[in-house]
Design an enzyme around this catalytic site. Sequence first.
Site, PDB file in Angstrom:
ATOM      1  N   ALA A   1      83.305  50.106 -52.026  1.00  0.00           N
ATOM      2  CA  ALA A   1      82.434  49.025 -52.514  1.00  0.00           C
ATOM      3  C   ALA A   1      81.152  49.588 -53.124  1.00  0.00           C
ATOM      4  CB  ALA A   1      82.097  48.089 -51.362  1.00  0.00           C
ATOM      5  N   PRO A   2      80.629  48.959 -54.155  1.00  0.00           N
ATOM      6  CA  PRO A   2      81.057  47.693 -54.772  1.00  0.00           C
ATOM      7  C   PRO A   2      82.155  47.837 -55.825  1.00  0.00           C
ATOM      8  CG  PRO A   2      79.040  48.430 -55.788  1.00  0.00           C
ATOM      9  CD  PRO A   2      79.379  49.451 -54.723  1.00  0.00           C
TER      10      PRO A   2
ATOM     11  N   ASN B   1      82.746  50.155 -58.599  1.00  0.00           N
ATOM     12  CA  ASN B   1      82.688  50.652 -59.985  1.00  0.00           C
ATOM     13  C   ASN B   1      83.748  51.717 -60.231  1.00  0.00           C
ATOM     14  OD1 ASN B   1      80.652  49.075 -60.945  1.00  0.00           O
ATOM     15  ND2 ASN B   1      79.026  50.502 -60.369  1.00  0.00           N
TER      16      ASN B   1
ATOM     17  N   ASP C   1      86.591  49.693 -47.431  1.00  0.00           N
ATOM     18  CA  ASP C   1      85.150  49.747 -47.160  1.00  0.00           C
ATOM     19  C   ASP C   1      84.928  49.059 -45.823  1.00  0.00           C
ATOM     20  OD1 ASP C   1      82.561  50.459 -49.136  1.00  0.00           O
ATOM     21  OD2 ASP C   1      82.122  49.272 -47.344  1.00  0.00           O
TER      22      ASP C   1
ATOM     23  N   CYS D   1      75.738  60.681 -54.688  1.00  0.00           N
ATOM     24  CA  CYS D   1      74.583  60.577 -55.588  1.00  0.00           C
ATOM     25  C   CYS D   1      73.381  61.190 -54.867  1.00  0.00           C
ATOM     26  CB  CYS D   1      74.331  59.149 -56.049  1.00  0.00           C
ATOM     27  SG  CYS D   1      74.162  57.968 -54.728  1.00  0.00           S
TER      28      CYS D   1
HETATM   29  C1  LIG Z   1      78.245  55.292 -52.241  1.00  0.00           C
HETATM   30  S1  LIG Z   1      78.937  53.803 -51.730  1.00  0.00           S
HETATM   31  C2  LIG Z   1      80.429  53.723 -52.674  1.00  0.00           C
HETATM   32  C3  LIG Z   1      80.243  53.301 -54.105  1.00  0.00           C
HETATM   33  C4  LIG Z   1      81.541  53.064 -54.814  1.00  0.00           C
HETATM   34  N1  LIG Z   1      82.387  54.222 -54.781  1.00  0.00           N
HETATM   35  C5  LIG Z   1      81.363  52.640 -56.273  1.00  0.00           C
HETATM   36  O1  LIG Z   1      81.545  53.439 -57.160  1.00  0.00           O
HETATM   37  O2  LIG Z   1      81.055  51.477 -56.528  1.00  0.00           O
HETATM   38  C6  LIG Z   1      79.570  54.167 -50.164  1.00  0.00           C
HETATM   39  C7  LIG Z   1      80.347  53.030 -49.524  1.00  0.00           C
HETATM   40  O3  LIG Z   1      80.979  53.576 -48.364  1.00  0.00           O
HETATM   41  C8  LIG Z   1      81.068  52.571 -47.401  1.00  0.00           C
HETATM   42  N2  LIG Z   1      81.361  53.257 -46.133  1.00  0.00           N
HETATM   43  C9  LIG Z   1      80.541  54.021 -45.380  1.00  0.00           C
HETATM   44  N3  LIG Z   1      81.193  54.511 -44.321  1.00  0.00           N
HETATM   45  C10 LIG Z   1      82.466  54.084 -44.408  1.00  0.00           C
HETATM   46  C11 LIG Z   1      83.634  54.259 -43.610  1.00  0.00           C
HETATM   47  N4  LIG Z   1      83.604  54.991 -42.493  1.00  0.00           N
HETATM   48  N5  LIG Z   1      84.772  53.669 -44.009  1.00  0.00           N
HETATM   49  C12 LIG Z   1      84.815  52.918 -45.127  1.00  0.00           C
HETATM   50  N6  LIG Z   1      83.729  52.691 -45.916  1.00  0.00           N
HETATM   51  C13 LIG Z   1      82.578  53.268 -45.563  1.00  0.00           C
HETATM   52  C14 LIG Z   1      79.744  51.859 -47.497  1.00  0.00           C
HETATM   53  O4  LIG Z   1      79.828  50.561 -46.958  1.00  0.00           O
HETATM   54  C15 LIG Z   1      79.529  51.853 -49.017  1.00  0.00           C
HETATM   55  O5  LIG Z   1      79.991  50.666 -49.571  1.00  0.00           O
END
Ligand SMILES: C[S@@+](CC[C@H](N)C(=O)[O-])C[C@H]1O[C@@H](n2cnc3c(N)ncnc32)[C@H](O)[C@@H]1O
Length: 490
Positions: free
Chosen positions: A234-235, A237, A256, A364
């Site tokens: 999430a979200p 992209n 997520d 990032c």
């Molecule tokens: C950097 S963001 C991802 C952005 C996404 N890849 C994009 O391009 O839109 C990291 C995501 O990892 C999720 N997250 C963190 N720990 C997690 C876990 N153990 N299992 C699944 N999701 C997790 C968070 O809720 C967050 O939405």
Amino acid sequence: MALYSNAAGILDKVEQKRGAVKTLVYDSKFENIKQLFALVCETQKYSTVLQEIIDTTKLIKETKLRINLAKVLVYDLLFGQGLKCGGHWKTLMMKHRSRLQAALARMKVKKKVSCNEDLLPANVKKGDGDQLPRYVRVNTLKTTVDDVIDYMKREGFSYQGHANGIQDLCRLSDKAFISDLHLPNLLVFSAKTDFHDHFLYKAGHVILQDKASCLPAFLLNPPAGSHVIDACAAPGNKTSHLAALMSNKGKLFAFDHDAKRLSTMSTLLLRAGVTCQQLANQDFLKVDPQSAEYKDVKYILLDPSCSGSGMVCLRDGGSELPEEQAQAEAKEASRLQALSAFQQRCLTHALQFPRVQRVVYSTCSIHTEENEQVVAACLQQNPAFRLVKLFPQWPERGLSPHTQCLRASNTKTLTHGFFVAMFERQAPGSQAMNQQILPSPTVVPPVGGSLEAEEDVEELCSPEEEQQNSSAKKRKRNRNRNRKKQKTTQ
Ligand SMILES: C[S@@+](CC[C@H](N)C(=O)[O-])C[C@H]1O[C@@H](n2cnc3c(N)ncnc32)[C@H](O)[C@@H]1O
């Protein structure tokens, strides 16, 4: 008036780690998102300066304002629009205006600077994060690059063809746009162009995504029909980018653990015309790699929670007082170690899927703890995998010895700070040899980019409070061992 209280509320939530700035701004449903975002980012940027002015003028004691509301108001009064959004906050602040202005003037004299920006601590990026070019990824599930170019031309924009060098991306005048020099389906506009209200964005024909954030899916490049996991999605992209590369054919398992972010993602994927996804509100670490459901998964994209230190507007200033600075540094170091441990667990988990061939890991973050150190530890724990040398013409590499990986920054690549590594399963008994992914200098996808053929909503999230589970000593030992191992595989 609601502008100021909304901005202060968002700063409160950021401090409580309840979300990333952009997500919170969008979630606020405030009518002028751009204005709110700019105010929050700028207040964050000047935070230490504002704190000093507020302390020396005893503003909180006299006004009983909450600290973040005080910071927002002082920012707008002294550095911003002069509280033109007014209301009773303006009446209140005007009573203190001359004292605040005097405090700012004294601060400048003390620090021997004449311009406001020179007051910023050295580790805060001068200038505005919005000065990066505006990157627009064409969603090929809904349209084509040519159609978008024609549409923009009809709106009065002038198309400049393909960029020849990075410098072409920062020379764009207001109505000019250009095709990116590294990535296909990516158009670049001047920093000031805002597409959040544009039809093409609202209809999902284009995705507003930083160039560096387009790298992971582009480099993983799963072919149509493949089974792919987007582990922390999430979200979404990168999920929609993966779906576009797969032409919506195959299976895209997206996980997520945050239900709210997943529901936003579901809306965005619908808008982007993605149909091959299977979303699950699940902790990726609890997904069973041995499950029959994932037996054909060959590609995994892992973009886990990170510090977000690469996001230009989130870089925070350091404290002015040495003891506070030391405290803040210690806190930051332990936060980074916790994140790094979490990221290592996620990456090692991704490498456990029995048929996985390629895993892209991205953050990032600009910190080596979350990037090269995670890669080094995972390589050591998972000898069946090696690093793939990525995109040789990309101008910024991972820190030595991990130069197979990519880094991105606002200075060298005109993007947010970013890191990408790709792991590849080695054939049993094979020599560790670097394989190259070679997109042409223009826009041809990676050669052998698929294994079959032989190969502001915003993505940033609040960092996970993960338990640190290994001692510094062990990490150092692992790092040293891994450095030796890296030397032998290069
Ligand atoms: C950097 S963001 C991802 C952005 C996404 N890849 C994009 O391009 O839109 C990291 C995501 O990892 C999720 N997250 C963190 N720990 C997690 C876990 N153990 N299992 C699944 N999701 C997790 C968070 O809720 C967050 O939405």
